[in-house]
Write a protein that holds these residues in place. Structure first.
Motif, PDB file in Angstrom:
ATOM      1  N   VAL A  75      65.741   6.224  11.929  1.00  0.00           N
ATOM      2  CA  VAL A  75      65.163   5.573  10.357  1.00  0.00           C
ATOM      3  C   VAL A  75      66.851   5.294   9.495  1.00  0.00           C
ATOM      4  N   ARG A  76      67.433   5.981   9.951  1.00  0.00           N
ATOM      5  CA  ARG A  76      68.817   5.949   9.301  1.00  0.00           C
ATOM      6  C   ARG A  76      69.540   5.281  10.013  1.00  0.00           C
ATOM      7  N   GLU A  77      69.873   4.963  10.860  1.00  0.00           N
ATOM      8  CA  GLU A  77      70.750   4.084  11.131  1.00  0.00           C
ATOM      9  C   GLU A  77      70.134   2.838  11.765  1.00  0.00           C
ATOM     10  N   ALA A  78      68.997   2.394  11.716  1.00  0.00           N
ATOM     11  CA  ALA A  78      67.964   1.128  12.098  1.00  0.00           C
ATOM     12  C   ALA A  78      67.976   0.154  10.359  1.00  0.00           C
ATOM     13  N   THR A  79      68.247   1.201   9.884  1.00  0.00           N
ATOM     14  CA  THR A  79      67.849   0.751   8.098  1.00  0.00           C
ATOM     15  C   THR A  79      68.948  -0.002   7.556  1.00  0.00           C
ATOM     16  N   GLU A  80      69.930   0.483   8.135  1.00  0.00           N
ATOM     17  CA  GLU A  80      72.235   0.127   8.336  1.00  0.00           C
ATOM     18  C   GLU A  80      71.519  -0.992   8.740  1.00  0.00           C
ATOM     19  N   LYS A  81      71.479  -1.650   9.973  1.00  0.00           N
ATOM     20  CA  LYS A  81      71.859  -2.051  11.457  1.00  0.00           C
ATOM     21  C   LYS A  81      70.533  -3.509  11.206  1.00  0.00           C
ATOM     22  N   GLN A  82      69.455  -3.446  10.202  1.00  0.00           N
ATOM     23  CA  GLN A  82      68.954  -4.096  10.941  1.00  0.00           C
ATOM     24  C   GLN A  82      67.769  -4.439   9.507  1.00  0.00           C
ATOM     25  N   GLY A  83      67.790  -3.806   8.303  1.00  0.00           N
ATOM     26  CA  GLY A  83      67.024  -3.525   7.079  1.00  0.00           C
ATOM     27  C   GLY A  83      65.716  -2.723   7.608  1.00  0.00           C
ATOM     28  N   LEU A  84      64.674  -2.414   6.117  1.00  0.00           N
ATOM     29  CA  LEU A  84      63.641  -1.487   6.253  1.00  0.00           C
ATOM     30  C   LEU A  84      62.920  -2.474   6.397  1.00  0.00           C
ATOM     31  N   GLU A  85      62.873  -3.995   6.439  1.00  0.00           N
ATOM     32  CA  GLU A  85      61.498  -4.612   6.692  1.00  0.00           C
ATOM     33  C   GLU A  85      61.414  -4.634   8.507  1.00  0.00           C
ATOM     34  N   HIS A  86      63.217  -5.234   8.867  1.00  0.00           N
ATOM     35  CA  HIS A  86      62.146  -4.570  10.525  1.00  0.00           C
ATOM     36  C   HIS A  86      61.880  -3.185  10.966  1.00  0.00           C
ATOM     37  N   LEU A  87      61.809  -2.124  10.302  1.00  0.00           N
ATOM     38  CA  LEU A  87      60.905  -1.215  10.987  1.00  0.00           C
ATOM     39  C   LEU A  87      59.177  -1.279  10.478  1.00  0.00           C
ATOM     40  N   GLN A  88      58.958  -1.645   8.955  1.00  0.00           N
ATOM     41  CA  GLN A  88      58.011  -2.076   8.771  1.00  0.00           C
ATOM     42  C   GLN A  88      57.138  -3.053   9.571  1.00  0.00           C
ATOM     43  N   GLU A  89      57.736  -3.605   9.908  1.00  0.00           N
ATOM     44  CA  GLU A  89      57.161  -4.808  11.297  1.00  0.00           C
ATOM     45  C   GLU A  89      57.069  -4.490  12.484  1.00  0.00           C
ATOM     46  N   GLN A  90      57.920  -3.162  12.967  1.00  0.00           N
ATOM     47  CA  GLN A  90      57.587  -1.654  13.968  1.00  0.00           C
ATOM     48  C   GLN A  90      55.978  -0.818  13.584  1.00  0.00           C
ATOM     49  N   LEU A  91      56.218  -0.669  12.791  1.00  0.00           N
ATOM     50  CA  LEU A  91      55.576   0.444  11.826  1.00  0.00           C
ATOM     51  C   LEU A  91      54.055  -0.663  12.945  1.00  0.00           C
ATOM     52  N   LEU A  92      53.734  -2.276  11.883  1.00  0.00           N
ATOM     53  CA  LEU A  92      52.698  -2.024  11.773  1.00  0.00           C
ATOM     54  C   LEU A  92      52.450  -2.998  13.029  1.00  0.00           C
ATOM     55  N   SER A  93      53.264  -2.966  13.697  1.00  0.00           N
ATOM     56  CA  SER A  93      53.042  -4.016  15.163  1.00  0.00           C
ATOM     57  C   SER A  93      52.456  -2.406  16.352  1.00  0.00           C
ATOM     58  N   ASP A  94      53.154  -1.244  16.337  1.00  0.00           N
ATOM     59  CA  ASP A  94      52.697  -0.161  16.958  1.00  0.00           C
ATOM     60  C   ASP A  94      51.035   0.013  16.722  1.00  0.00           C
ATOM     61  N   LEU A  95      50.871   0.011  15.412  1.00  0.00           N
ATOM     62  CA  LEU A  95      49.731   0.720  15.284  1.00  0.00           C
ATOM     63  C   LEU A  95      47.727  -1.048  15.423  1.00  0.00           C
ATOM     64  N   LEU A  96      48.944  -1.267  15.142  1.00  0.00           N
ATOM     65  CA  LEU A  96      47.713  -3.379  15.503  1.00  0.00           C
ATOM     66  C   LEU A  96      48.018  -3.788  16.601  1.00  0.00           C
ATOM     67  N   LYS A  97      48.811  -3.390  17.371  1.00  0.00           N
ATOM     68  CA  LYS A  97      48.748  -3.285  18.770  1.00  0.00           C
ATOM     69  C   LYS A  97      49.456  -5.561  19.083  1.00  0.00           C
ATOM     70  N   SER A  98      50.176  -5.461  17.894  1.00  0.00           N
ATOM     71  CA  SER A  98      50.443  -6.968  18.607  1.00  0.00           C
ATOM     72  C   SER A  98      51.907  -7.038  17.114  1.00  0.00           C
ATOM     73  N   ASN A  99      52.604  -8.433  18.079  1.00  0.00           N
ATOM     74  CA  ASN A  99      53.732  -8.476  17.319  1.00  0.00           C
ATOM     75  C   ASN A  99      52.948  -8.762  16.083  1.00  0.00           C
ATOM     76  N   VAL A 100      53.936  -8.424  14.408  1.00  0.00           N
ATOM     77  CA  VAL A 100      54.029  -8.636  13.896  1.00  0.00           C
ATOM     78  C   VAL A 100      55.162  -8.998  12.528  1.00  0.00           C
ATOM     79  N   LYS A 101      55.350 -10.152  11.918  1.00  0.00           N
ATOM     80  CA  LYS A 101      56.462 -10.895  11.094  1.00  0.00           C
ATOM     81  C   LYS A 101      56.089 -10.160  10.055  1.00  0.00           C
TER      82      LYS A 101
END
Length: 718
Positions: A75-101
């Motif tokens: 998370v530390r490295e991903a936040t620096e490179k892609q931002g927290l919004e990207h990680l939120q999208e990954q979290l929702l996509s994993d839990l909802l089993k669909s691509n989320v923007k």
């Protein structure tokens, strides 16, 4: 799946996961999976200790019991490179089993209708900021029975949000050996011929799984000779893969003071009492390091054992490597030096620079060193231990303005002849002087925080020069009288000095005594007869008593009594007995006239009565030896106001008398130059004519005509 069945599955885990069983069992007890609350568990520990591995294994074993699962790695490295919004999208996509923007959805709707009823397992790996936790794992988002595991090196971040913190421990010796065997030999036991070398590597790794895995993998399938070579190389060049991982925690420190304190502990203070370290750094560095130490503990870079600071050996080695990288080829340009192989060449060859902040206090093999110059090392806060430098003769610490601690061993240097600590303004105390039997010169000038002169416990009869001017010393110890060989004592501007010890009478070898500016000094010794060899005495700015006597100072040549509020009386009259006196400064005093007995000062060359605003009369006769009288700004002088006089004397040659006010100084400087030219090439002979120049004459052009021979010199000033 029951808790017992989970444990049974774990026990059959891959052989690569050595020593994980007990740790997984402990973490599962923290999770309490059977309960319906939303629980957040933190896994805390230093880099490379196995936090991520532990979280992965546990997640793999229990994820089937949850309706949704998300693993957010690095998370530390991903936040620096892609931002927290990207990680939120990954979290929702994993839990909802669909691509989320994020831009295309209503977060409140997603959370309210689709997540709050979902039992989820979420792993958030390597968190280092509070904002990351808030953006990714708010416990109100998820349904009953959900579990969130957060790994971090920062206890402070975890403490604000988690229900419990599981601290990962280092491997035991047996666990470490088992993991090392698997990585280096792909089996459970180390080969007998490699056992000793294996234990040496494990001593270096100190139970850190990352180091054990890196070293074991590197040594796999290599011969014993390569193992020995690799072990020697580690002592000078730590394994880069290990350093790079550990350095992430150092780079994550947000303030420079945190980094400085980390490096100081790594290089000098490991194992030291926390309170002592705080005191040294506070005084020497000008900031309060207590909060910085707390941050280092929270970030797993420093550990507290009781009140002592500790850190893993590889973390310490990280600190060393960071300092080495400052200038690998030239140790004298690094901020910290702790190894004798670096320090000795720097000191012996005078290669130190202002970059040096501190030296080790436990240096060995200095036996041949005779000269140490650390002058102007503005970041030096403590001196080394000089116990192993028995032949040291010169120690220069001048200008080390942040120096706080002087090691007690400095008082044991039997061959030390010179100690210069001028402008060490942070030093408050010095260790006892026990064996400084060869010391000839000691300079503590401008050590403005030094309040006490150290006790003298041994022979210091060799000391000739002692400079204590500008210190905060309030009193001198009774043992001060042991300095019987002292010829020069400078206590100028010791504004807190209250009195001189009676033992000062034993300093019979004094030739120079300076007490100028000692404004709180409660008088001076009334009888100065002890100092029969005294040649220079400066008492300017002190409160002299009329009972003070200079009788007996038969060797005195230079006496400064300026700004002592002197009036007519016994003290002034007594000056006539100083038949060796050549220079007398009485400026800034309150007397109305000078005693006629001054004519007896047969060797007096320079007399200064400047700024004596009440002075009305000079003696009718001045010593024939006199070369110059300065009476500048003597506004009450009746005899020769606003005049410059010059006359010839068979003893002194030419005598000048300056009685101008300061407003005429510019014109006077021209006249003085002319007189210097005359005097430097003169042969006066018996000429005693008075040459007079008044105030009016100075405003005119000045012409000097020289005509001189072996017998006479004529000077005409118009």
């Amino acid at each position: 799946m029951s808790f017992t069945r989970i444990n049974q599955t774990i026990l059959s885990e891959s052989k690569d996961l050595v020593a994980m069983d007990s740790r997984i069992e402990e973490l599962l007890s923290f999770l309490e999976i059977g309960l319906l609350d939303v629980r957040i568990i933190g896994i805390w520990g230093m880099k490379g200790i196995g936090k991520t591995t532990l979280a992965r294994v546990v997640a793999k074993r229990i994820r089937a019991r949850f309706e949704g699962y998300s693993y957010l790695a690095n998370v530390r490295e991903a936040t620096e490179k892609q931002g927290l919004e990207h990680l939120q999208e990954q979290l929702l996509s994993d839990l909802l089993k669909s691509n989320v923007k994020i831009q295309n959805i209503d977060m409140e709707d997603v959370i309210g209708h689709r997540l709050r009823n979902k039992k989820a397992l979420i792993i958030v790996d390597d968190v280092d900021e509070v904002e990351q936790v808030e953006a990714l794992c708010d416990r109100t988002w998820f349904g009953p029975g959900s579990r969130i595991i957060i790994t971090s090196t920062d206890e402070h971040v975890l403490r604000r949000y988690v229900d419990k913190i599981y601290q990962v421990k280092l491997l035991t010796n047996d666990e470490a050996l088992q993991l090392f065997s698997w990585k280096s030999f792909q089996k459970h036991q180390v080969e007998e011929s490699f056992l000793k070398l294996s234990k040496d590597f494990l001593t270096y790794a100190k139970g850190l799984p990352l180091a054990i895995k890196v070293l074991g993998s590197f040594l796999c399938n290599r011969p014993q000779s390569a193992w020995s070579s690799a072990l020697d190389r580690l002592k000078e060049n730590p394994e880069k893969k290990i350093v790079d991982v550990l350095k992430v925690s150092f780079d994550g420190l947000s303030l420079e003071t945190e980094k400085k304190v980390f490096l100081d502990i790594a290089c000098f203070f490991k194992g030291e009492n926390k309170d002592r370290v705080i005191r040294i750094l506070e005084t020497g560095c000008g900031y309060r390091p207590e909060i910085d130490i707390d941050v280092l503990v929270e970030k797993s870079l420093v550990t507290l054992f009781g009140r002592n600071l500790w850190m893993h050996d590889l973390i310490q080695e990280l600190g060393w490597e960071i300092v080495r990288r400052e200038c690998r080829e030239r140790p004298g340009e690094r901020s910290r030096l702790w190894l004798s192989k670096d320090i000795i060449p720097v000191l012996a060859n005078n290669k130190g620079t202002s970059a040096i902040e501190s030296l080790s206090t436990s240096i060995l093999c200095w036996s041949m060193l005779q000269f140490i110059d650390l002058s102007d090392s503005q970041y030096l806060i403590m001196t080394p231990n000089f116990k192993e430098v028995p032949n040291l003769e010169t120690l220069v610490l001048q200008g080390c303005t942040r120096l706080v601690a002087v090691h007690p061993s400095v008082g044991l240097l039997k061959k030390l002849t010179l100690l210069n600590m001028r402008y060490c303004k942070s030093v408050e105390s010095l260790p006892p002087f026990i064996s400084l039997e060869s010391l000839k010169s000691l300079t503590l000038s401008a050590c403005s925080s030094l309040k006490k002169f150290p006790d003298i416990e041994g022979n210091m009869e060799s000391l000739l020069e002692l400079n204590l001017d500008g210190t905060a010393i309030e009193e001198l110890p009774p043992s001060f009288g042991l300095l019987t060989g002292l010829t020069c004592l400078n206590l100028g501007d010791c504004k807190d000095l209250l009195y001189l010890p009676s033992s000062i009478q034993y300093l019979r070898s004094l030739k120079s005594l300076i007490l100028a500016g000692c404004s709180k000094l409660d008088g001076i010794p009334e009888n100065l007869n002890w100092f029969e060899f005294l040649e220079m005495l400066d008492l300017s700015g002190t409160a002299l008593s009329q009972t003070s006597s200079f009788a007996g100072l038969s060797s005195l040549k230079n006496l400064n009594l300026s700004d002592c509020n002197l009036i007519e009386g016994a003290l002034l009259n007594g000056l006539a007995s100083l038949y060796s006196l050549e220079i007398l400064n009485l400026s800034g005093n309150k007397f109305v006239q000078l005693p006629q007995s001054f004519s007896q000062l047969s060797k007096l060359k320079h007399l200064d009565v400047s700024n004596c605003g009440r002075l009305q009369l000079m003696p009718k006769e001045l010593p024939s030896s006199l070369q110059h009288v300065s009476a500048q700004d003597c506004t009450s002088l009746i005899d020769s106001p606003n005049e410059f006089k010059m006359w010839a004397s068979p003893v002194s040659g030419t005598t000048t008398f300056n009685c101008f006010n300061s407003s005429q100084n510019q014109e006077l400087s021209t006249l003085n130059y002319i007189l210097w030219a005359v005097k430097s090439r003169r042969h006066i002979g018996g000429d005693k004519r008075l040459v007079f120049c008044g105030k009016q004459a100075l405003s005119k052009s000045i012409n000097c005509f020289l005509r001189y021979s072996l017998k006479e010199c004529t000077t005409c000033i118009v």
